[in-house]
Scaffold this active site. Structure first.
Site, PDB file in Angstrom:
ATOM      1  CG  ASP A  38      40.736  46.305  35.419  1.00  0.00           C
ATOM      2  OD1 ASP A  38      41.550  45.685  36.142  1.00  0.00           O
ATOM      3  OD2 ASP A  38      39.651  45.797  35.027  1.00  0.00           O
ATOM      4  CB  VAL A  66      43.931  43.265  27.381  1.00  0.00           C
ATOM      5  CG1 VAL A  66      44.388  44.232  28.456  1.00  0.00           C
ATOM      6  CG2 VAL A  66      43.256  42.034  27.966  1.00  0.00           C
ATOM      7  CG  ASN A  92      47.908  41.466  36.520  1.00  0.00           C
ATOM      8  OD1 ASN A  92      48.166  40.445  37.143  1.00  0.00           O
ATOM      9  ND2 ASN A  92      46.844  42.217  36.787  1.00  0.00           N
ATOM     10  CE1 TYR A 158      44.319  31.600  34.396  1.00  0.00           C
ATOM     11  CE2 TYR A 158      45.940  29.966  35.060  1.00  0.00           C
ATOM     12  CZ  TYR A 158      45.403  31.237  35.168  1.00  0.00           C
ATOM     13  OH  TYR A 158      45.959  32.138  36.045  1.00  0.00           O
ATOM     14  CB  THR A 193      43.029  37.548  43.566  1.00  0.00           C
ATOM     15  OG1 THR A 193      42.808  36.435  42.693  1.00  0.00           O
ATOM     16  CG2 THR A 193      44.515  37.747  43.789  1.00  0.00           C
TER      17      THR A 193
HETATM   18  P1  NAD Z   1      41.529  39.460  39.560  1.00  0.00           P
HETATM   19  O1  NAD Z   1      40.270  38.897  39.027  1.00  0.00           O
HETATM   20  O2  NAD Z   1      41.588  39.923  40.962  1.00  0.00           O
HETATM   21  O3  NAD Z   1      42.052  40.646  38.611  1.00  0.00           O
HETATM   22  C1  NAD Z   1      42.024  40.527  37.209  1.00  0.00           C
HETATM   23  C2  NAD Z   1      41.750  41.901  36.635  1.00  0.00           C
HETATM   24  O4  NAD Z   1      41.811  41.800  35.190  1.00  0.00           O
HETATM   25  C3  NAD Z   1      40.351  42.428  36.986  1.00  0.00           C
HETATM   26  O5  NAD Z   1      40.443  43.732  37.532  1.00  0.00           O
HETATM   27  C4  NAD Z   1      39.611  42.428  35.657  1.00  0.00           C
HETATM   28  O6  NAD Z   1      38.655  43.471  35.534  1.00  0.00           O
HETATM   29  C5  NAD Z   1      40.764  42.599  34.664  1.00  0.00           C
HETATM   30  N1  NAD Z   1      40.397  42.148  33.324  1.00  0.00           N
HETATM   31  C6  NAD Z   1      39.823  40.959  32.979  1.00  0.00           C
HETATM   32  N2  NAD Z   1      39.607  40.937  31.649  1.00  0.00           N
HETATM   33  C7  NAD Z   1      40.047  42.109  31.140  1.00  0.00           C
HETATM   34  C8  NAD Z   1      40.104  42.676  29.840  1.00  0.00           C
HETATM   35  N3  NAD Z   1      39.627  42.015  28.766  1.00  0.00           N
HETATM   36  N4  NAD Z   1      40.650  43.897  29.673  1.00  0.00           N
HETATM   37  C9  NAD Z   1      41.133  44.588  30.755  1.00  0.00           C
HETATM   38  N5  NAD Z   1      41.080  44.121  32.019  1.00  0.00           N
HETATM   39  C10 NAD Z   1      40.553  42.904  32.203  1.00  0.00           C
HETATM   40  O7  NAD Z   1      42.624  38.316  39.303  1.00  0.00           O
HETATM   41  P2  NAD Z   1      44.118  38.068  39.816  1.00  0.00           P
HETATM   42  O8  NAD Z   1      44.098  36.807  40.572  1.00  0.00           O
HETATM   43  O9  NAD Z   1      44.692  39.282  40.402  1.00  0.00           O
HETATM   44  O10 NAD Z   1      44.823  37.733  38.423  1.00  0.00           O
HETATM   45  C11 NAD Z   1      45.682  38.595  37.756  1.00  0.00           C
HETATM   46  C12 NAD Z   1      46.562  37.767  36.835  1.00  0.00           C
HETATM   47  O11 NAD Z   1      47.307  36.832  37.617  1.00  0.00           O
HETATM   48  C13 NAD Z   1      45.817  36.939  35.796  1.00  0.00           C
HETATM   49  O12 NAD Z   1      46.513  36.986  34.563  1.00  0.00           O
HETATM   50  C14 NAD Z   1      45.866  35.552  36.377  1.00  0.00           C
HETATM   51  O13 NAD Z   1      45.774  34.561  35.387  1.00  0.00           O
HETATM   52  C15 NAD Z   1      47.225  35.572  37.042  1.00  0.00           C
HETATM   53  N6  NAD Z   1      47.408  34.565  38.075  1.00  0.00           N
HETATM   54  C16 NAD Z   1      46.610  34.568  39.184  1.00  0.00           C
HETATM   55  C17 NAD Z   1      46.826  33.594  40.157  1.00  0.00           C
HETATM   56  C18 NAD Z   1      45.990  33.535  41.415  1.00  0.00           C
HETATM   57  O14 NAD Z   1      46.096  32.533  42.150  1.00  0.00           O
HETATM   58  N7  NAD Z   1      45.174  34.533  41.712  1.00  0.00           N
HETATM   59  C19 NAD Z   1      47.817  32.631  39.990  1.00  0.00           C
HETATM   60  C20 NAD Z   1      48.600  32.670  38.848  1.00  0.00           C
HETATM   61  C21 NAD Z   1      48.393  33.643  37.897  1.00  0.00           C
END
Ligand code: NAD
Length: 252
Positions: A38, A66, A92, A158, A193
């Site tokens: 992360d 990333v 992710n 997005y 989240t």
């Molecule tokens: P979150 O914000 O809780 O976690 C995301 C993590 O990604 C964080 O720890 C952040 O530090 C890390 N991150 C962000 N940019 C980064 C980078 N450049 N390099 C390394 N790490 C980085 O979010 P989440 O809801 O757990 O989302 C995780 C994934 O799930 C995402 O790809 C999101 O698009 C996808 N998603 C989430 C939902 C939802 O409803 N929460 C729905 C569909 C898809």
């Protein structure tokens, strides 16, 4: 503890929070060694401490951005050096759209969302495939979204990135299946989240009642279980799917 992934090595990006953290924990609970990567060092180190204490699992934190191809290559290299293999990867790490609507979306928002959510996944897949092709085996799961399957209002940029993730997933799946590497995606609906709390604030709970036929948002663990299954041998014939894990949202 179920050890069905015992002796396997998993890599999770975005593992410091939300779905990534829950998935890193689920991998560890199932016996895998976990490299948790992360950009958030404090959150990542805390998650690794939790995994080691609660699950007596091998786990390590790796700092990564990333959006930076060299940082991603170093992440994969470190995983293999530390654990001797890379069997399963969950790409992710992601960020929300910051625009209220597509027509007011800025260049900065486009660049940010695309660089993390789409280009970041591409960087990760390239580095992981380099290793898995030599090993002749592996499973990759990318985190797309319901917004990668259907149009969602206010999620234009997005959604474009997430449709791109589904495209990368399918192309890689058909290209590398015969080489022993399975590539799939999960497409979560609304999950509770930090990302959704930041995106929707006080509207989140009301929104979740309308989001799907179940009338609630998912907990991160419900997405994690799908990812672990897709990575496991129990999904040995599952290739190139973009699996909705959305409480039925895309079914209606
Ligand atoms: P979150 O914000 O809780 O976690 C995301 C993590 O990604 C964080 O720890 C952040 O530090 C890390 N991150 C962000 N940019 C980064 C980078 N450049 N390099 C390394 N790490 C980085 O979010 P989440 O809801 O757990 O989302 C995780 C994934 O799930 C995402 O790809 C999101 O698009 C996808 N998603 C989430 C939902 C939802 O409803 N929460 C729905 C569909 C898809």
């Amino acid at each position: 503890m179920d050890r069905r992934l015992g002796s396997k090595v998993a890599l999770v990006t975005g593992g410091a929070s939300g779905i990534g953290r829950a998935t890193a924990i689920a991998f560890a609970r199932n016996g895998a060694a976990v490299a948790l990567a992360d950009a958030d060092v404090a959150g990542g180190e805390e998650a690794v401490r939790h995994i080691k204490t609660q699950y007596d699992a091998r786990a390590v934190f790796i700092k990564v951005d990333v959006t930076d191809a060299e940082s991603v290559k170093a992440m994969v290299r470190s995983t293999v050096e530390l654990f001797g293999a890379l069997d399963m990867a969950f790409n992710n790490a992601g960020v929300p759209d910051r625009a209220a609507s597509l027509h007011v979306s800025t260049q900065e928002n486009w660049d940010h969302v695309m660089s993390v959510n789409l280009e970041g996944v591409w960087h990760c897949m390239k580095a992981q495939l380099d290793h898995m092709l030599v090993a002749g085996k592996g499973a990759i799961v990318n985190n797309a979204s319901r917004s990668g399957l259907v149009g969602v209002p206010s999620d234009g940029v997005y959604g474009a990135a997430k449709h791109g993730v589904v495209g990368l997933t399918k192309a890689a799946a058909v290209e590398f299946a015969a080489k022993g590497i399975r590539v799939n995606a999960v497409c979560p609906g609304l999950v509770e989240t930090a990302l959704t709390r930041a995106r929707f604030g006080d509207e989140l709970v009301a929104r979740s009642r309308m989001a799907n036929p179940l009338g609630r948002m998912a907990q991160p663990e419900e997405i994690a279980d799908a990812v672990v299954w897709l990575c496991s041998d129990e999904a040995s014939f599952v290739v190139g799917v973009a699996l909705p894990v959305d409480g039925g949202a895309t079914a209606r």
